[in-house]
Enzyme design. Structure first.
Site, mmCIF file in Angstrom:
data_model
loop_
_atom_site.group_PDB
_atom_site.id
_atom_site.type_symbol
_atom_site.label_atom_id
_atom_site.label_comp_id
_atom_site.label_asym_id
_atom_site.label_seq_id
_atom_site.Cartn_x
_atom_site.Cartn_y
_atom_site.Cartn_z
ATOM 1 N N TYR A 1 0.815 -1.217 0.000
ATOM 2 C CA TYR A 1 0.000 0.000 0.000
ATOM 3 C C TYR A 1 0.848 1.268 0.000
ATOM 4 C CZ TYR A 1 -4.051 -2.956 0.389
ATOM 5 O OH TYR A 1 -5.007 -3.898 0.115
ATOM 6 N N ARG B 1 1.415 1.829 -3.645
ATOM 7 C CA ARG B 1 0.210 2.325 -4.313
ATOM 8 C C ARG B 1 -0.060 3.775 -3.938
ATOM 9 N NH1 ARG B 1 -4.953 -0.617 -3.960
ATOM 10 N NH2 ARG B 1 -5.281 0.536 -5.882
ATOM 11 N N HIS C 1 -14.739 1.610 -0.336
ATOM 12 C CA HIS C 1 -13.680 0.635 -0.111
ATOM 13 C C HIS C 1 -12.459 1.237 0.570
ATOM 14 C CE1 HIS C 1 -15.393 -2.146 -3.495
ATOM 15 N NE2 HIS C 1 -16.077 -2.210 -2.371
ATOM 16 N N SER D 1 -17.367 -3.408 -13.235
ATOM 17 C CA SER D 1 -17.534 -4.707 -13.889
ATOM 18 C C SER D 1 -18.917 -5.311 -13.685
ATOM 19 C CB SER D 1 -16.495 -5.694 -13.347
ATOM 20 O OG SER D 1 -16.727 -5.955 -11.966
ATOM 21 N N ASN E 1 -19.303 2.525 -19.798
ATOM 22 C CA ASN E 1 -18.241 1.531 -19.668
ATOM 23 C C ASN E 1 -17.552 1.320 -21.017
ATOM 24 O OD1 ASN E 1 -16.758 -0.256 -18.063
ATOM 25 N ND2 ASN E 1 -18.592 -1.300 -17.307
ATOM 26 N N LEU E 2 -16.356 0.744 -20.971
ATOM 27 C CA LEU E 2 -15.653 0.394 -22.209
ATOM 28 C C LEU E 2 -16.465 -0.594 -23.035
ATOM 29 C CD1 LEU E 2 -11.839 -0.010 -21.386
ATOM 30 C CD2 LEU E 2 -12.877 1.515 -23.103
ATOM 31 N N GLU E 3 -17.131 -1.493 -22.343
ATOM 32 C CA GLU E 3 -18.045 -2.432 -22.981
ATOM 33 C C GLU E 3 -19.138 -2.764 -21.981
ATOM 34 O OE1 GLU E 3 -15.620 -6.562 -22.134
ATOM 35 O OE2 GLU E 3 -15.253 -5.475 -23.991
ATOM 36 N N ALA F 1 -13.784 6.379 -20.414
ATOM 37 C CA ALA F 1 -14.434 7.327 -19.507
ATOM 38 C C ALA F 1 -14.183 8.774 -19.920
ATOM 39 C CB ALA F 1 -13.949 7.088 -18.074
#
Length: 237
Positions: free
Chosen positions: A54, A57, A109, A178, A202-204, A220
């Site tokens: 972390y 990140r 989250h 997703s 979404n992309l798809e 996006a």
């Protein structure tokens, strides 16, 4: 009269901003098993690994190429429009929505730029590395700070507030998700039961795209501005 817009965002909105979508096709998080870096058991077993994971990140957020994209910026502009009350529920732990100018953001989250004290249960803004030797600012004890991240097996944050927001919404929007990770994947079902207009960006199309009234397909940075423009145009007509 203002419309209440509730927007759920996932990894897809930050991918164009240089943020790694850190779970790959093999289910690994940057070459680490989920069980090792994203569970309470993994933290208890090897805290040094989890702190390093972390810290890396968190450091990524300070890289020059990691900046809000037009998707983030368009949502911030929508929030400033007089015709809408906008609330963003994000599954992302980065700070790109805030950097773009959004004010009402719920990180269900958790957040990379936050540390949770296990002694006091207090949260502290933290933009640097920390580990088991770091002294907590709230209780002046070391060994109590952990990443303020909701790990697998833990309950997401703000669930009561999210339910209330959706109940009061005129429009529910999911961006870059997703449709597979619960409880967030279930929000659109809740919105549909309440008769709320739903849109996916979404992309798809996702696995639960059939639950959405409208779909915008594309990156996006292109699809979100298009959606926001259409929403404002419809509001003004």
């Amino acid at each position: 009269m203002k419309e209440n817009i509730v927007i759920l965002t996932g990894a897809g909105i930050s991918a164009e901003s240089g943020i790694k979508t850190f779970r790959d096709s093999n289910g690994l998080w940057e070459n680490h098993a989920i069980e090792d870096v994203a569970t309470p058991e993994g933290f208890a077993r090897n805290p040094a690994l989890v702190y390093r994971f972390y810290n890396a990140r968190r450091a990524q957020l300070h890289e020059e190429n990691v900046v809000p994209n037009l998707g983030h910026k368009s949502l911030a502009q929508l929030e400033q429009h007089d015709g809408f009350n906008v609330a963003i529920i994000t599954q992302n732990v980065d700070n790109l929505h805030e950097r773009a100018g959004s004010k009402k953001v719920l990180h269900m989250h958790g957040e990379l730029l936050s540390a949770l004290c296990r002694y006091s249960n207090q949260r502290t803004y933290y933009d640097a590395d920390f580990d088991e030797s770091t002294e907590c600012s709230c209780c002046q004890r070391s060994g109590g700070l952990r990443p303020d991240i909701v790990w697998f097996g833990e309950i997401p944050m703000y669930m009561d507030e999210i339910q209330t927001l959706i109940e009061q919404a005129n429009h529910f929007v999911a961006i870059g998700t997703s449709g597979q990770v619960y409880p967030a994947a279930g929000f659109v079902n809740f919105a549909k039961q309440l008769g709320i207009t739903t849109t996916e960006i979404n992309l798809e199309p996702s696995d639960n795209n059939y639950l959405f009234d409208h779909t915008y397909v594309g990156p996006a940075s292109e699809a979100v501005p298009r959606f926001v423009s259409d929403l404002i145009t419809n509001k003004n007509n």
